[in-house]
Scaffold this motif. Structure first.
Motif, short mmCIF file in Angstrom:
data_model
loop_
_atom_site.label_atom_id
_atom_site.label_comp_id
_atom_site.label_asym_id
_atom_site.label_seq_id
_atom_site.Cartn_x
_atom_site.Cartn_y
_atom_site.Cartn_z
N GLU A 88 0.86 -1.16 0.00
CA GLU A 88 0.11 -0.10 -0.12
C GLU A 88 0.88 1.18 0.00
O GLU A 88 0.46 2.25 -0.54
CB GLU A 88 -0.99 0.10 1.20
CG GLU A 88 -1.99 -1.03 1.21
CD GLU A 88 -3.01 -1.11 2.50
OE1 GLU A 88 -2.47 -0.37 3.39
OE2 GLU A 88 -3.77 -2.04 2.43
N GLU B 173 -12.73 0.38 5.01
CA GLU B 173 -11.45 1.36 4.57
C GLU B 173 -11.36 1.12 2.95
O GLU B 173 -11.54 -0.01 2.59
CB GLU B 173 -10.19 0.54 5.35
CG GLU B 173 -9.12 1.36 4.95
CD GLU B 173 -7.80 0.61 4.99
OE1 GLU B 173 -7.64 -0.62 5.08
OE2 GLU B 173 -6.63 1.28 4.78
N ASP C 126 -8.30 1.80 0.10
CA ASP C 126 -6.93 1.99 -0.03
C ASP C 126 -6.40 3.17 -0.77
O ASP C 126 -5.44 3.91 -0.37
CB ASP C 126 -6.40 0.78 -0.79
CG ASP C 126 -6.50 -0.39 0.24
OD1 ASP C 126 -6.53 -0.39 1.52
OD2 ASP C 126 -6.33 -1.75 -0.17
N GLU D 45 -8.80 -0.95 -4.62
CA GLU D 45 -8.22 -1.81 -3.64
C GLU D 45 -6.82 -2.43 -3.94
O GLU D 45 -6.94 -3.04 -5.04
CB GLU D 45 -9.56 -2.99 -3.61
CG GLU D 45 -9.11 -3.99 -2.77
CD GLU D 45 -8.94 -3.50 -0.97
OE1 GLU D 45 -9.63 -2.72 -0.52
OE2 GLU D 45 -7.97 -4.08 -0.55
MG MG Z 1 -7.09 -1.73 2.80
#
Ligand code: MG
Ligand code: A3P
Ligand code: MG
Length: 367
Positions: free
Chosen positions: A167, A216, A218, A236
């Protein structure tokens, strides 16, 4: 007084999909780098293609890891809903309020045998609020930690870090032209911090149930549209072991079920998968369109799951749940591993446990 919802035979959930409402974001919140709550999108990230060859283990020793031993209940979601209701002066029209992760578990149920789940639910002003059982989550975590790593492979904590590292490698804190060159060039040295999160709160629907979900996301591909409720180009991010043989491919198609459920529930149109070696070197990137996943999987010789059946199962279960959770108190929703049923039973006769915050109840009494 317990009642059971039958998972088996799953064949009864085959057929065309029950109606699904397109998720629309109506509010959002962020946790900052200390996991402090803020309304709004300050922790939103922009997708930016990572460099192939990057080492996903790099920086493991300076990982700023969120301590999730504290039970956060639905607190942040309820705070965001209160703020929204203050603004509009109106109660949301939800039948069910929960985290996206709980709905993911429910939709996956017909095709998942090994992972059980436990949730707590309470009825308040005509709406069911569902949280994860923190006790059960911690017990599962302890069991997983005891599983030995693959022989010669890295420890589990390092493998878990890879997902967060990916991420950090794939996102910028602002658009490309607003981000400094130094940041872009030093992405592989940035401290990885999973305390920071952006959460989207959406209104959606499955079958007859109107759902308000928080989860959430990303990253974003470009920028948020001006019109409220318009589709957002969320991304995502996922990591997965590189595919070397038909067995690996089969496993990957199995994993796609959770990717798909998790993403479509919040209206995330694109999933970027970072393929890695068994040692955590990023070797390939694949962009997948969420809405194509069910058909892609179905076109294979021996499909492991069926998207319509996930939706139809959830529609039937939610419909049944809305009839079963019909009085105050705290209810447990439980699926034991390999069990053919989801059990629902009351664990507290009165009140709402710690599922609802004082702030939320006080606000609703006044509204
Ligand atoms: Mg996530
Ligand atoms: P990967 O999914 O790439 O392995 P998410 O994909 O939902 O955004 O989660 C980001 C990362 O959090 C995951 O990356 C993984 O590293 C970690 N993670 C999420 N759920 C987890 C779980 N149930 N157990 C262990 N790690 C998890
Ligand atoms: Mg992710």
């Amino acid at each position: 007084m317990a009642s059971n919802f039958s998972i088996q035979p799953v064949g009864r959930f085959a057929g065309p999909s029950q109606p699904v409402k397109r998720p629309k974001e109506f509010a959002c919140f962020s946790y900052d780098e200390n996991h402090e709550f803020h309304l709004g999108d300050r922790s939103m990230k922009w997708y930016y293609t990572p460099r192939l060859g990057a080492d996903l283990s790099k920086g493991f020793n300076s990982f700023q890891k969120h301590d999730d031993s504290r039970d956060e209940h639905l607190d942040s979601l309820l705070r965001t809903i209160v703020a929204h209701e203050r603004e509009t002066g109106q109660k949301i029209d939800a039948n069910v309020v929960t985290w996206r992760g709980m709905m993911t578990k429910i939709l996956a149920t017909p095709f998942e045998q090994n992972d059980g789940f436990e949730m707590n639910a309470t009825l308040y002003q005509g709406c069911i609020f569902i949280e994860e059982s923190h006790e059960h989550k911690m017990a599962t975590r302890r069991q997983e930690a005891q599983r030995p790593p693959r022989r010669g492979g890295p420890p589990q904590e390092v493998m878990q870090f890879w997902g967060y590292k990916f991420e950090t490698l794939s996102t910028l804190p602002a658009t490309w032209d607003e981000t400094s060159r130094e940041y872009i060039e030093s992405r592989e040295d940035q401290v990885v911090n999973n305390k920071e999160q952006y959460c989207s709160v959406v209104r959606t629907g499955i079958g007859k149930a109107i759902l308000y979900l928080g989860g959430e996301v990303d990253a974003i591909w470009d920028s948020k549209p001006q019109e409220p409720g318009a589709p957002i180009n969320w991304v995502e991010l996922k990591t997965s072991a590189e595919i070397r043989n038909p067995g690996d491919l089969d496993n990957f198609h199995r994993k796609l079920m959770k990717y798909w459920i998790q993403s479509f529930l919040l209206g995330v149109p694109k999933i970027v998968v970072g393929f890695r070696t068994r040692d955590g070197i990023l070797v390939d990137i694949n962009e997948i369109e969420t809405h194509r996943i069910p058909d892609t999987v179905k076109a294979r010789p021996n499909p492991r799951w069926d998207g319509n059946m996930c939706v139809n199962f959830a529609a039937a279960f939610l419909d049944w749940l809305m009839k079963s959770v019909n009085d105050e108190g705290v209810w447990r929703i439980r699926r034991r591993p390999h069990s053919p049923v989801i059990e629902v039973f009351r664990v507290e006769e009165t009140g709402h446990g710690n599922i609802l915050t004082e702030e939320f109840k006080n606000w609703r009494i006044k509204l």
